[in-house]
Design an enzyme around this catalytic site. Structure first.
Site, PDB file in Angstrom:
ATOM      1  N   ASP A 260       0.860  -1.176   0.000  1.00 41.33           N
ATOM      2  CA  ASP A 260       0.000   0.000   0.000  1.00 41.33           C
ATOM      3  C   ASP A 260       0.904   1.235   0.000  1.00 41.33           C
ATOM      4  O   ASP A 260       2.133   1.140   0.119  1.00 41.33           O
ATOM      5  CB  ASP A 260      -0.966  -0.004   1.199  1.00 41.33           C
ATOM      6  CG  ASP A 260      -2.204   0.857   0.933  1.00 41.33           C
ATOM      7  OD1 ASP A 260      -2.144   1.728   0.043  1.00 41.33           O
ATOM      8  OD2 ASP A 260      -3.226   0.678   1.615  1.00 41.33           O
TER       9      ASP A 260
HETATM   10  C1  NOJ Z   1      -4.025   3.918   0.211  1.00 43.07           C
HETATM   11  C2  NOJ Z   1      -5.219   3.023   0.353  1.00 43.07           C
HETATM   12  O1  NOJ Z   1      -5.163   2.337   1.592  1.00 43.07           O
HETATM   13  C3  NOJ Z   1      -5.374   1.995  -0.754  1.00 43.07           C
HETATM   14  O2  NOJ Z   1      -6.629   1.398  -0.638  1.00 43.07           O
HETATM   15  C4  NOJ Z   1      -5.199   2.618  -2.101  1.00 43.07           C
HETATM   16  O3  NOJ Z   1      -5.321   1.628  -3.100  1.00 43.07           O
HETATM   17  C5  NOJ Z   1      -3.856   3.316  -2.178  1.00 43.07           C
HETATM   18  N1  NOJ Z   1      -3.781   4.337  -1.152  1.00 43.07           N
HETATM   19  C6  NOJ Z   1      -3.615   3.939  -3.536  1.00 43.07           C
HETATM   20  O4  NOJ Z   1      -4.454   4.994  -3.746  1.00 43.07           O
END
Ligand code: NOJ
Length: 718
Positions: A260
């Protein structure tokens, strides 16, 4: 493409480049470094070998970045462009928690296919969806993206999304690769606070939280994202139990894994890595192939290889996961994946796509209460639309990719379109933020309500109160909105309350006075048209709750498939009973249950028959449920089949959904709905943490949550 030969010609640094994801603003002209690339100290050569990109606002920009990239990349390896497409790309449909309440995987598939088509035209190759984190705590803002609190529903809807995003072939023009997230148990964060620690038993994890991720893997998802949180002390990005034992050894997942956002760097913030170098090693060793937007791999992976801590074979393996995905996407043949803004523009918010979004909003809305007020007659002369969401277009929801509020239909516009001859007055009356306590707008709204034939009260929470990072401790209607509802309904009983929300709200303080409550969630681009159709009976509500609505926030976490305690509370819910499991000041039951949702018609369950009451490991039981639409209009009903294991080596939930089917019945029409029960459906994680079934008696019922319309029993023999 001969990927082995390609890998063979790459330097170590070029290979590591494939494992790094940067955002679109890193990429500029091929000859010049700009903003973030400069501040990271990247050279043109380093930038040229980057593997994937998050973002890109349309096909033109993405094509440009790809073209420039291919000019400077010695190996001519195209970038993959990824982005979150959570509830629509440009045509926005309801948030996940609402949409899955349609209990209609085909409709979920239809919405997802529409998003895939639009996003693929806009240049994207992969979406960070579906999000299938099981959720039990309405304080957590990310419940809005989820598939709800039930493992079967979340698994069914997660798999439906994977199949619809990816189609038969992700190289095809209208499809994308999907990425299941956030592995694992991100939804179980302590006290509903985002990113918070998860303390969970292995049995609970396996029984409730893991099935939805597994269902997406079984559906062929191409990528997986570990969650930010620590689970039992170990952050998922570096958690060998999750990332190696479960994901690889038990599930044999062989797709790509992406961290993430900056989650590898966050290993240092969690304090499990002393520095970025250790963070890189931990994440890499646990099978994280791509690092999203932090620089641990870029700065330290080559060094770790040279020191012999990580082998080059392991790097090759990670790179092959990225190259294979590029190959499957067909990017070596067409690095632009047929992206085309003109094709996109013709689709975005086209009548066909608006029709899908409207239908989805209608089928996601949940009628929570109705004393007969709804549907309103279309003959009304004077309508008052009251409340902060009365003419609000910002109800498309927190996370559509390119959704624009100005392209959404407000409730007022929807009602005006449906009733062109009615006299419609609109009164915002108050705000929807916590600290908007000004009631000076009430007087006008009350006056208008007194004189109206029908009153529509539009309240809720603003979109930015749910979604990532947005947890709440008070999940009531913010500000003075509850007062507005109570004061308006006091002067005109022909009032209906529309709720706009990203999470279950505690609505006890309006429940008694509101003649009718219709939960619209954040309904998307066509919200106002859907609301109007539902309010005036052109559409019949059929959505069910995918998540329990508590009476009070203090009940959280609260969910229908809870365990039976040794001292359950019996008798009237409101009455406190000493030495039983309950509260002094509130009943145990929620205000609205998982699976609950009314209709303008009524369904009567006539019978449930089992063709045998004994099941063995090879056999099956055919369950036939018969029901009749006893009302005066056609409607849709979700027939829900629940199970209770009456005695087992470990405590089992008081009820579990094991099957559901949605059917349409005309007025007075009857139907039989059949289900099949087989031994694998009775398996669970027993006292020894083995996934088996145990002989004994089971109770079966149709209904929802604690509401049992008809029940029966059967025995599993071994
Ligand atoms: C953080 C989020 O937790 C995740 O769900 C997302 O895909 C990423 N950012 C990218 O935007």
């Amino acid at each position: 493409m001969d990927l082995k030969a390609l890998l063979g010609q790459m330097t170590l640094e070029e290979k590591i480049g494939q494992l790094i994801q940067l955002s679109a603003d890193f990429f500029g002209e091929s000859t010049e470094l700009t903003g973030p690339a400069q501040s990271w100290g990247l050279s043109i050569e380093e930038l040229s070998s980057i593997g994937t990109c998050i973002g890109g606002k349309n096909a033109a920009e993405i094509r440009k970045i790809q073209e420039e990239h291919l000019k400077i990349d010695r190996n001519k390896i195209p970038l993959i462009f990824m982005r979150d497409i959570i509830h629509g790309y440009r045509t926005v449909y309801p948030i996940g928690l609402g949409l899955v309440g349609s209990f209609d995987p085909e409709l979920v598939g239809e919405c997802t296919e529409m998003a895939a088509k639009e996003a693929a035209a806009g240049g994207l190759h992969l979406t960070f969806a579906p999000m299938v984190d099981l959720v039990r705590d309405a304080r957590w803002g990310r419940v809005m993206e989820s598939c709800g609190e039930d493992p079967l529903l979340a698994s069914t809807m997660g798999a439906a999304q994977v199949k619809a995003f990816q189609g038969e072939d992700i190289s095809s023009r209208d499809h994308l690769a999907a990425c299941v997230k956030h592995f694992a148990a991100y939804g179980a964060g302590e006290s509903g606070r985002d990113y918070n620690s998860v303390e969970i038993s292995e049995r609970t994890l396996r029984q409730f939280y893991l099935p939805s991720y597994k269902a997406c893997i079984d559906a062929g998802v191409k990528m997986l994202m570990p969650s930010f949180n620590d689970m039992n002390g170990i952050p998922s990005t570096a958690n060998p139990f999750l990332m190696k034992r479960i994901l690889r050894d038990e599930w044999h997942y062989d797709g790509a894994v992406i961290s993430d956002w900056a989650a590898i760097w966050e290993l240092t913030v969690h304090g499990v890595a002393a520095d970025m170098k250790e963070a890189a090693r931990l994440a890499f060793e646990n099978g994280c192939h791509i690092e999203m937007l932090s620089s641990a791999y870029y700065k330290h992976l080559a060094e770790l290889v040279r020191e012999g801590v990580i082998t080059e074979e392991a790097v090759d393996d990670a790179v092959m996961h990225v190259l294979r995905l590029k190959d499957e996407l067909g990017l070596f043949d067409d690095p632009f994946h047929q992206a085309d803004d003109a094709r996109g523009e013709a689709m975005y918010l086209s009548p066909e796509h608006r029709e899908v979004a409207r239908r989805a909003s209608e089928e996601s809305a949940v009628l929570l209460k109705n004393d007969g007020t709804l549907p309103f007659s279309e003959d009304v002369k004077k309508v008052a639309i009251v409340g902060p969401f009365a003419d609000e277009q910002a109800m498309i929801g927190p996370w559509s990719a390119l959704g624009k509020t100005e392209e959404a239909v407000s409730v007022t516009s929807g009602v005006r379109a449906l009733l062109p001859n009615a006299e419609i007055s609109v009164h915002k009356a108050c705000g929807y933020l916590f600290d908007e306590l000004d009631k000076s707008g009430f007087a006008d709204a009350i006056e208008a309500a007194k004189n109206a034939d029908a009153v529509i009260i539009c309240v809720g929470e603003p979109a930015h109160y749910s979604g990532e990072g947005n947890s709440r401790t008070d999940i009531g209607l913010p500000g003075v909105q509850a007062d507005l509802v109570n004061e308006i309904t006091a002067v005109n009983k022909n009032s209906a309350v529309l709720i706009f929300n990203g999470r279950p709200l505690a609505l006890s303080n309006i429940y008694k006075n509101a003649p009718a409550i219709l939960d619209m969630w954040f309904p998307g681009s066509e919200g106002g048209n859907a609301a109007a159709a539902l309010l005036f009976g052109r559409a019949n509500p059929c959505g069910k709750l995918a998540m329990t609505f508590p009476r009070a926030v203090g009940q959280c976490p609260i969910y229908y498939n809870r365990m039976l305690t040794g001292r359950p509370k019996k008798g009237p819910e409101e009455v406190y009973k000493p030495f039983t499991s309950g509260y002094l000041d509130c009943g145990n039951l929620p205000l609205f249950f998982f699976g609950e949702g009314l209709s303008y018609t009524t369904f009567e369950y006539n019978a449930m028959t089992l063709d045998t009451h004994e099941l063995d490991e090879k056999g099956s039981i055919k369950v036939t449920v018969s029901l009749t639409n006893t009302g005066e209009r056609a409607g849709k009903e979700v027939v829900q089949l629940y199970l209770r294991d009456k005695a087992s080596s470990a405590v089992r939930p008081i009820q579990e959904l094991i099957a559901f089917k949605k059917i349409t019945l005309e007025a007075n029409e009857s139907a039989e709905v059949c289900f099949e029960i087989t031994e694998p459906m009775l398996r669970f994680w027993n006292a020894q943490n083995e996934y088996i079934s145990e002989a004994g008696e089971f109770e079966l019922f149709v209904g929802y949550a604690d509401h049992r319309y008809i029940s029966d029993e059967f025995t599993l023999v071994k």
